[in-house]
Design a protein around this motif. Structure first.
Motif, PDB file in Angstrom:
ATOM      1  N   PRO B  90      62.336 -69.964  52.744  1.00 32.02           N
ATOM      2  CA  PRO B  90      61.913 -68.975  53.744  1.00 32.02           C
ATOM      3  C   PRO B  90      61.579 -67.655  53.047  1.00 32.02           C
ATOM      4  CG  PRO B  90      64.136 -69.807  54.239  1.00 32.02           C
ATOM      5  CD  PRO B  90      63.695 -70.464  52.984  1.00 32.02           C
ATOM      6  N   SER B  91      60.608 -66.930  53.572  1.00 25.04           N
ATOM      7  CA  SER B  91      60.229 -65.681  52.900  1.00 25.04           C
ATOM      8  C   SER B  91      61.174 -64.548  53.268  1.00 25.04           C
ATOM      9  CB  SER B  91      58.800 -65.298  53.233  1.00 25.04           C
ATOM     10  OG  SER B  91      58.743 -64.801  54.551  1.00 25.04           O
ATOM     11  N   GLY B  92      61.666 -64.587  54.475  1.00 18.90           N
ATOM     12  CA  GLY B  92      62.661 -63.584  54.874  1.00 18.90           C
ATOM     13  C   GLY B  92      62.152 -62.170  54.935  1.00 18.90           C
ATOM     14  N   ASN B  93      60.883 -61.965  54.727  1.00 25.73           N
ATOM     15  CA  ASN B  93      60.419 -60.606  54.519  1.00 25.73           C
ATOM     16  C   ASN B  93      59.180 -60.288  55.321  1.00 25.73           C
ATOM     17  OD1 ASN B  93      61.208 -58.322  53.301  1.00 25.73           O
ATOM     18  ND2 ASN B  93      61.125 -59.184  51.248  1.00 25.73           N
ATOM     19  N   PRO B  94      59.354 -59.546  56.371  1.00 25.88           N
ATOM     20  CA  PRO B  94      58.207 -59.276  57.212  1.00 25.88           C
ATOM     21  C   PRO B  94      57.233 -58.312  56.583  1.00 25.88           C
ATOM     22  CG  PRO B  94      60.090 -58.026  57.942  1.00 25.88           C
ATOM     23  CD  PRO B  94      60.557 -58.912  56.846  1.00 25.88           C
ATOM     24  N   GLU B 242      60.787 -64.813  62.033  1.00 30.85           N
ATOM     25  CA  GLU B 242      61.538 -65.170  63.233  1.00 30.85           C
ATOM     26  C   GLU B 242      61.965 -66.641  63.159  1.00 30.85           C
ATOM     27  OE1 GLU B 242      60.981 -63.523  67.783  1.00 30.85           O
ATOM     28  OE2 GLU B 242      59.281 -64.494  66.842  1.00 30.85           O
ATOM     29  N   ALA B 243      61.887 -67.225  61.968  1.00 30.34           N
ATOM     30  CA  ALA B 243      62.218 -68.644  61.815  1.00 30.34           C
ATOM     31  C   ALA B 243      63.671 -68.907  62.186  1.00 30.34           C
ATOM     32  CB  ALA B 243      61.941 -69.094  60.383  1.00 30.34           C
ATOM     33  N   GLY B 244      64.567 -67.999  61.733  1.00 26.97           N
ATOM     34  CA  GLY B 244      65.974 -68.170  62.046  1.00 26.97           C
ATOM     35  C   GLY B 244      66.193 -68.095  63.551  1.00 26.97           C
ATOM     36  N   GLU B 245      65.545 -67.131  64.170  1.00 26.73           N
ATOM     37  CA  GLU B 245      65.659 -66.962  65.614  1.00 26.73           C
ATOM     38  C   GLU B 245      65.210 -68.221  66.356  1.00 26.73           C
ATOM     39  OE1 GLU B 245      66.879 -64.264  66.976  1.00 26.73           O
ATOM     40  OE2 GLU B 245      66.446 -64.669  69.091  1.00 26.73           O
ATOM     41  N   PHE B 246      64.097 -68.810  65.925  1.00 24.57           N
ATOM     42  CA  PHE B 246      63.587 -70.003  66.601  1.00 24.57           C
ATOM     43  C   PHE B 246      64.546 -71.185  66.396  1.00 24.57           C
ATOM     44  CE2 PHE B 246      60.761 -73.696  67.205  1.00 24.57           C
ATOM     45  CZ  PHE B 246      60.162 -73.344  68.406  1.00 24.57           C
ATOM     46  N   ALA B 247      65.050 -71.343  65.172  1.00 21.54           N
ATOM     47  CA  ALA B 247      66.022 -72.410  64.916  1.00 21.54           C
ATOM     48  C   ALA B 247      67.256 -72.190  65.774  1.00 21.54           C
ATOM     49  CB  ALA B 247      66.395 -72.433  63.438  1.00 21.54           C
TER      50      ALA B 247
ATOM     51  N   ASP D  87      72.165 -60.247  62.092  1.00 27.32           N
ATOM     52  CA  ASP D  87      70.971 -60.982  62.509  1.00 27.32           C
ATOM     53  C   ASP D  87      71.129 -62.488  62.183  1.00 27.32           C
ATOM     54  OD1 ASP D  87      68.423 -61.479  63.470  1.00 27.32           O
ATOM     55  OD2 ASP D  87      67.435 -60.040  62.159  1.00 27.32           O
ATOM     56  N   VAL D  88      70.110 -63.274  62.482  1.00 31.67           N
ATOM     57  CA  VAL D  88      70.204 -64.718  62.212  1.00 31.67           C
ATOM     58  C   VAL D  88      69.068 -65.223  61.332  1.00 31.67           C
ATOM     59  CG1 VAL D  88      71.445 -65.256  64.333  1.00 31.67           C
ATOM     60  CG2 VAL D  88      68.947 -65.314  64.329  1.00 31.67           C
ATOM     61  N   GLU D  89      68.452 -64.329  60.570  1.00 33.93           N
ATOM     62  CA  GLU D  89      67.321 -64.743  59.742  1.00 33.93           C
ATOM     63  C   GLU D  89      67.752 -65.045  58.303  1.00 33.93           C
ATOM     64  OE1 GLU D  89      64.323 -65.385  60.837  1.00 33.93           O
ATOM     65  OE2 GLU D  89      64.945 -64.829  62.851  1.00 33.93           O
ATOM     66  N   PRO D  90      67.090 -66.013  57.665  1.00 37.00           N
ATOM     67  CA  PRO D  90      67.346 -66.258  56.242  1.00 37.00           C
ATOM     68  C   PRO D  90      67.079 -64.988  55.446  1.00 37.00           C
ATOM     69  CG  PRO D  90      65.646 -67.768  57.093  1.00 37.00           C
ATOM     70  CD  PRO D  90      66.063 -66.897  58.224  1.00 37.00           C
ATOM     71  N   SER D  91      67.829 -64.776  54.376  1.00 36.13           N
ATOM     72  CA  SER D  91      67.637 -63.537  53.613  1.00 36.13           C
ATOM     73  C   SER D  91      66.470 -63.652  52.647  1.00 36.13           C
ATOM     74  CB  SER D  91      68.900 -63.161  52.849  1.00 36.13           C
ATOM     75  OG  SER D  91      69.064 -64.018  51.747  1.00 36.13           O
ATOM     76  N   ARG D 109      71.352 -59.638  57.295  1.00 42.43           N
ATOM     77  CA  ARG D 109      70.398 -60.654  57.709  1.00 42.43           C
ATOM     78  C   ARG D 109      71.011 -61.824  58.471  1.00 42.43           C
ATOM     79  NH1 ARG D 109      65.210 -61.486  55.736  1.00 42.43           N
ATOM     80  NH2 ARG D 109      64.173 -59.493  56.055  1.00 42.43           N
ATOM     81  N   ASN D 110      72.174 -62.260  58.056  1.00 39.16           N
ATOM     82  CA  ASN D 110      72.817 -63.381  58.762  1.00 39.16           C
ATOM     83  C   ASN D 110      74.296 -63.398  58.398  1.00 39.16           C
ATOM     84  OD1 ASN D 110      73.365 -65.332  56.487  1.00 39.16           O
ATOM     85  ND2 ASN D 110      71.152 -65.074  56.221  1.00 39.16           N
ATOM     86  N   PRO D 111      75.090 -64.147  59.152  1.00 38.58           N
ATOM     87  CA  PRO D 111      76.550 -64.080  58.945  1.00 38.58           C
ATOM     88  C   PRO D 111      77.039 -64.885  57.754  1.00 38.58           C
ATOM     89  CG  PRO D 111      76.017 -65.450  60.842  1.00 38.58           C
ATOM     90  CD  PRO D 111      74.719 -64.914  60.348  1.00 38.58           C
TER      91      PRO D 111
END
Lengths: 304, 304, 304, 304
Positions: B90-94, B242-247, D87-91, D109-111
């Motif tokens: 995952p890129s993780g970086n917007p 928003e990949a984490g959010e969707f998962a 948050d819940v996103e991959p870092s 980024r996530n827990p």
């Protein structure tokens, strides 16, 4: 009273003994052919004296040194409006210069990094009638020398392989900080960088920055305040992420190019140009840096 | 037993009551004309049943959804060699996706961000005889529908204004991770993204990812292991940052596009496609995300 | 000949008419109580003349200005070994200063950002017998004034709420670039920053940087070369991410503190100190910056 | 029907032939003593069967695996309020995890990264009467085993040398995202990470995540929806910057620890735990990753 000629000759001798001369830039194929052992140093004082040692009459590709000349022309043309499109802070960041443009939404950190220089090139393209011709004439006027010219092969070479500059220009365009077409701006920029000059010619061309904006031919191009600002930018931003090191070790405003040239100056006193094609790992002339360190150590001259 | 038709209709009704529908992508002028109030949802099970509500037969620009189809074609053509040129993280970086390319020396984080998709496009250009025609035929085969086509105006529109994609492609080129000329790769890529499909067609085209690599016409395109990998990449990388959010909220592998489409799937069970052109601030379909959340909440179906 | 007293008074009058005076630092509760309308300016020439206007005899918290004094003491004690543990490049980065330490593996960019100043503090703790007492005596000697003191409440206040400094020190420790315990280094550092001085005292304390390393009492503390380096670092790094702006607008080496003080100097000529507690959004004294701009504009003095 | 026992034994044999076993974590001195050649694997199905090979009854330090158990307890205690603080996103970012906290203003980024786990620890400290004791009891309940305990030496070891965690906690505190004192939160966190468990015990403790929130003793701790979310977070964020790789190669939600353990699970089917102390360069168990890849390849089981 300092004997500049003797000092330059001593430096030349010291430098000629050094084996590890850095690496000649090869990303522009045309530059890779340069003889690594060439070395030139030249100094011009404000009272008209000149001193030189080594290959100070040989031509080399001035590359990024041209950014300072482009900046001064842009300031002459549009004044302080420049600073709406480019900032004056050191970039501090060697490894990801495109990201800076993203983080700062299309405003380059300063006019001496590539992205900033492309914005300046865009300004010149917009404000000069015949951009390439007019800019060449500007440099010829500053240096009082009509023989100065672009090396079209170097420009063409960049055009074919300068993908990172294409990336940068397109990124600026995506942030609406490039008004002309990418290809037009880059064609101008690649020519600007492909100027060929000698140490002696560069000492003349940069004379106005030591002389309150008046060039050798006594024509006022920019105000004294603008000169101070250009010198400040050279000091803080003239050597990529080695600007602090140069200020620390040399203590003069200056600008380097990947062709191995460095121009530096002491306001009201002199311009000094050095050329040695091998670069250090920051992209600045390895022996050029060393020569200038020796010069300011020997002369105890610096702005600090 | 779940009544999919009733569920889709309920979702459609819920969605139609919502006023704040996000913002239609305007950076591609051709996309800006879409009616914000359209909404379609469609589901196809592996045992051949289909269900739909709203505008599920209307065409829209699939944009980034095409990246998954391009990836599967590239895996079919060159296999695991892909992973030498693009990573799977995952890129993780917007905020600075170009910088990632710099930091990681030309290796895009994954094949579903633009830089990675450009590398995949480069692979297709190198390995298909008539890239645009062949890729179109591949999608037509997957969807068992010869009427599917590119919208050339959308492709042309991107060509004129897609400066960030030009920047990205040139940056990849500067790292030697693009073998074909930038213009050729981008021409292919802009067409790939300009495919126009309906929800119903997309549910068919993505059938192979729920069916171990076998398309609707029972042709095996990629191995089961490759399918699992594509699904894993969709789950971890399919929705930008928003990949984490969707998962987290939906729990299905899927991919969104700025045209407002989202395709998601439950392996061995179904493919579901939703379309609503208004985007949230992460660039994903605002109501599409919501519709899929409602769907997995109501059905209690998810890979987790 | 310049009439410094008249110039300082004019500046004082100009400044007093300005309503928007910036924001007083409140993250240190003890600093928040300062009267925003105070303003002092003071100049000391190398030939012993002094000039002042406004509140130049009032004490304020010198905060980061102390970093320059700590640096000079560290150079006096351990010489060039400092540069193994801290670099001399501008940081260029407002928003993520801790990340820089990570990217550069524990080597702070320069000794004037917090991380670098903590390394310098660590050096002083290691090399002074009674660090807090000895450093205080050093400053008293430089300023030729035994009344100078720490404000223990300010130091204590930092100790309780300076979480970011604790974070920084621990991060340095994790990279083995802090030899003493975190608490010991921070106790010293918070006291160092909590020095209270007047504009007049600061002009005296910085005298050696304009005078080749010789303090007011004619004692040589550091070499002329070391002075040049400190001045170069002040110019390139003395104002956080506004260093370029200060070099551009003012053109003197200097250092600011969040207490609202700024000291600047022209080598061989003078030291000038200004104090106005309201800060701009970069954390530098808003009216202090303006006062110094007016000063160099009026006097046409600058290193450039 | 799959013969899990035979499969685990085959994997054990394959693994035992491998010489390059990675590097045992040495930054916690207590962990450095572990025998690199130990290897254990254990599987528990939802219908109560268990299978094991190698050292699946030996205790090891679970380290970051504990983050999942802490997260589930926090969700049980305060529900969705957690997501206001993390948050819940991959870092997506290996190299500068502190910078992410800065860029995102104190919201981890996530827990499952350290910063996020510290926020979760802070929540537990605030909401448990006797945090360390209560959390231990929670884990004992989940695993139905009262013999589980902290290794106080490991916790103490971290306390003395965990400077990066101190840095992180202080940085969170500076952003007001830590309510308890740094020392209190870290004392809890270091104990949480210092839990010692066997593969067999971990398979029991993670049972609830495969069983809709019901633990082995048939007590419902969290809702099915919460379980799905925890599984989604494990899949997208459970393996630092190798999360995509794990999803790609293994295809199960899971979590690794620097002690060399990995727990993974297939919802409604089983929990599998593997332990091999040597780590790869991303900090995940080298042979543990390999063992799980072999397992999902052999069984063709994955969520995709």
């Amino acid at each position: 009273m300092l004997d500049y000629q003797a000092i330059l000759e001593t430096i030349h001798q010291n430098i000629s003994k050094i084996d590890n001369r850095g690496i000649v830039a090869s990303y522009i194929p045309e530059l890779a052919h340069v003889n690594k052992n060439t070395f030139g140093i030249h100094l011009r004082t404000l009272d008209g004296k000149t001193f030189g040692a080594g290959d100070f009459q040989k031509h080399f590709s001035i590359q990024s040194i041209s950014k300072v000349l482009a900046l001064s022309k842009a300031m002459e043309l549009v004044g302080e409006d420049i600073w709406k499109r480019v900032d004056v802070e050191p970039s501090g960041n060697p490894f990801n210069y495109l990201s800076l443009i993203e983080v700062e939404k299309g405003i380059p950190r300063n006019p001496l990094i590539n992205s900033g220089a492309l914005v300046i090139a865009d300004i010149l393209v917009s404000n000069l009638k015949n951009p390439k011709e007019d800019f060449l004439n500007y440099v010829r006027t500053l240096a009082d020398d009509k023989s100065i010219n672009y090396n079209n092969n170097v420009a063409l070479s960049e055009k074919k392989t300068g993908f990172k500059n294409y990336a940068t220009a397109n990124l600026l365009k995506s942030f609406n900080n490039l008004t002309n077409p990418v290809d037009v701006v880059l064609d101008f920029y690649f020519h600007q960088c492909a100027l060929e000059m000698t140490c002696s010619q560069l000492s003349k061309a940069f004379y106005l920055f030591a002389n309150k904006g008046c060039c050798l031919q006594n024509k006022l191009h920019i105000t004294n305040q603008q000169v101070k600002r250009i010198n400040a930018i050279m000091l803080t931003c003239g050597f990529y992420d080695e600007a602090g090191e140069f200020a620390f070790e040399v203590g003069l405003p200056g600008k380097s190019g990947v062709g191995g040239g460095i121009v530096a100056l002491l306001p009201k006193e002199f311009v000094i140009t050095v050329w040695s094609p091998g670069l250090n790992n920051k992209g600045n002339s390895k022996l050029g840096m060393l020569a200038l360190e020796q010069f300011t150590t020997k002369t105890k001259l610096s702005i600090f």
